[in-house]
Design an enzyme around this catalytic site. Sequence first.
Site, PDB file in Angstrom:
ATOM      1  N   LYS A 176      15.533   0.173   1.904  1.00  0.00           N
ATOM      2  CA  LYS A 176      15.734   1.609   1.988  1.00  0.00           C
ATOM      3  C   LYS A 176      15.187   2.073   3.343  1.00  0.00           C
ATOM      4  O   LYS A 176      13.988   2.274   3.499  1.00  0.00           O
ATOM      5  CB  LYS A 176      15.031   2.322   0.828  1.00  0.00           C
ATOM      6  N   GLU A 251       1.822  -0.873   5.588  1.00  0.00           N
ATOM      7  CA  GLU A 251       1.307  -0.608   6.929  1.00  0.00           C
ATOM      8  C   GLU A 251       1.454   0.885   7.148  1.00  0.00           C
ATOM      9  O   GLU A 251       2.563   1.418   7.179  1.00  0.00           O
ATOM     10  CB  GLU A 251       2.091  -1.401   7.970  1.00  0.00           C
ATOM     11  N   CYS A 285       2.461   3.622  15.246  1.00  0.00           N
ATOM     12  CA  CYS A 285       1.207   3.629  14.491  1.00  0.00           C
ATOM     13  C   CYS A 285       0.023   3.109  15.283  1.00  0.00           C
ATOM     14  O   CYS A 285      -1.121   3.393  14.941  1.00  0.00           O
ATOM     15  CB  CYS A 285       1.363   2.796  13.208  1.00  0.00           C
ATOM     16  N   GLU A 382      -3.418  11.857  12.912  1.00  0.00           N
ATOM     17  CA  GLU A 382      -2.328  11.150  13.581  1.00  0.00           C
ATOM     18  C   GLU A 382      -1.240  12.157  13.974  1.00  0.00           C
ATOM     19  O   GLU A 382      -0.593  12.743  13.114  1.00  0.00           O
ATOM     20  CB  GLU A 382      -1.753  10.074  12.665  1.00  0.00           C
ATOM     21  N   LYS A 452      -9.066   0.099   6.248  1.00  0.00           N
ATOM     22  CA  LYS A 452      -9.289   1.477   5.810  1.00  0.00           C
ATOM     23  C   LYS A 452      -7.965   2.128   5.400  1.00  0.00           C
ATOM     24  O   LYS A 452      -7.173   1.520   4.672  1.00  0.00           O
ATOM     25  CB  LYS A 452     -10.040   2.269   6.899  1.00  0.00           C
TER      26      LYS A 452
END
Length: 496
Positions: A176, A251, A285, A382, A452
Amino acid sequence: MSALPRCEQFIGGKFVPSLSGEYFPLISPETEEATAEIANSTTQDVNDAVQTAHRALRSCGWRTQADLRIRTLRKVAEQLRENITALVEAESRVTGRPIREMRAQLGRLPEWYDYFASVAETMEDTLPPFGRGYLNYTRREPLGVVGLLTPWNHPLLILTKKLAPALAAGNAVVIKPSELAPVTINVLADLMRESGMPDGIVNVVHGFGAVAGKALVENAALGKLDLTGGTPTGRDVAAAAGRNLARVAAELGGKASSIVFDDADLTAAVNGTVFAGYIASGQTCVQGARVLVHDTMYDRFVSAFVDKVSKLRVGPPLDNRTDIGPLVAKRQLDRVTRFIETGIREGATLAFGKAQLPNRGWYVSPTVFSDVTNDMTIAQEEIFGPVVCLMRYSSEKEAIELANGTRFGLGMAIWTNDVCRAHSVAEQLDAGIIWVNDHHRIGPASPWGGFKESGIGRENGIDCYKDYTRLKNVIVKTTSDSFDWFDGSATDKRYS
C-alpha cells in the site's frame, strides 16, 4: 471519461480497477495540476489482494523453491537497470525531487535485489547440539503474506528495502504506497511481472490510510506489517499487529543531529551538513535538521553555512541544475511554513530564508535558523522540509546531551578528525545509525532503523531477511531402541 492516465491496482498479476470504480487525482507538486487518476481501493479490494497472495503461495513454487526466487530477483535487478531512466523521470515528477537526486538514488536499487538474491542463495540451516541418538536441525520458512506500507518521500527506495528481503525469504506481499506517490510502484510491479514473478506474489492496492491502510493493517491473515511513516501511525500499526499476533517493523520519525567538533575541517563539515539538511528538500527521516557546533567555531560556521545555502538553486524538478525542488503537497508546504513562523515567534534568528516562493508549485526557500535552543519547537519537532537549526555547545558532554535530547533516535552524524573521539562519541549517541564525517549513506547489507520513537526493527542486512522468516526446529530420533515412559517400571527416563 477523464483524459488523464489511470493508475490501477495490481492484483493477481493484472492491473484492475477498484470495486468501487472510484479514482482520486494525483497532483503535480510543480504545477499544482492533476497528472493522473489513482484507483481508490476499498476494504474489500485489500482483503481480496491478501487472499490472492495466499492462493499464489499455495499454488506456485515461490515459497519452497529458492532457485526460482533467486533467478527472479536477479532478473528484476536487470530490468531495473534497463528501465532506470524512465523510473527516474517519473519519480522526480511525482515527488518534486530534483532529477539529479533521483538518478543517484534509483540507480542503486538493483543492488538490493542482487544482494538479497545472494542472501537467499547462501543462507544455511543449522544443526544445534542435542545429544546422542538425535539429529537436530533448523529450517527457515517464509512468514506467508506480509503487508508493506510505504511513504511518498523515497517511494521506490523505501519499498525496495522491504520488498527485496520479503521476496527473497519466500513471502508474498501486498503493498500500500502513499496516495501521494503511487505511480512508480505500479511500474515496478509491471517490471516484476516481466521478470517472471508468479502472479499474485506481488500485489499493489492504492488509496488513503483511513480505508486502504486501515484494512491492510487490520487484516488477520498477514504474518508481518512493515511500515515507514510518522510515529503516531507507527503506534497504530504496531497495536493492530499486536492484536493479530503479527510481526511488525516500523521506521518512523527522526530529528537527526550533526555534531561538529572544533577539530573538524570547516569546509568539509559545512558541505556535509548542508547536504544532510537539504537533500530531498529536507523531506527525509534522517535529515540533518540540527547542527550542533562548538563555541570556538560557531560564528565562522554559521557564516559559511548560510553562504552555502544562499547559493542553492530552487527550481523545477527535471532541471539538472536544480538543488531544491517543490515540496510534495500543499499540506506539506503549509506545515513547513507554520514551523518557520513558530521559530521566528520563539526567538530563533532567521539567518536565511523566505516565506513561500512566488513560483507556481509548492516551493519554499531553504531556511536556516541560528541561535536555536533545545527547548524550541523547531529543535524538537520533525518539520520534514528544508529547515535547519544551528545550535551551539561548549563541551563534548554538552554536545552528546543535546544530540540525545529529543524523543527520536534514527540517525546522527559526527564531524571530527579525532578517531578516538569519533568512536567514543558514537558509542554514547542514542541512535540506530551513526555516520562519521558523512551523512545519509546506505547500503543493502547495512542495517537501517532507529531507537526511541524512531521505530522498531531493521531494514537491510541479514537480520532483516531473518525477520521475514520463521524458524522451525526438527528433532529426529536416529536410534532404533524402544522407549516406553509408561512401562510400569517406575524408573527415571529422559523425556526432555
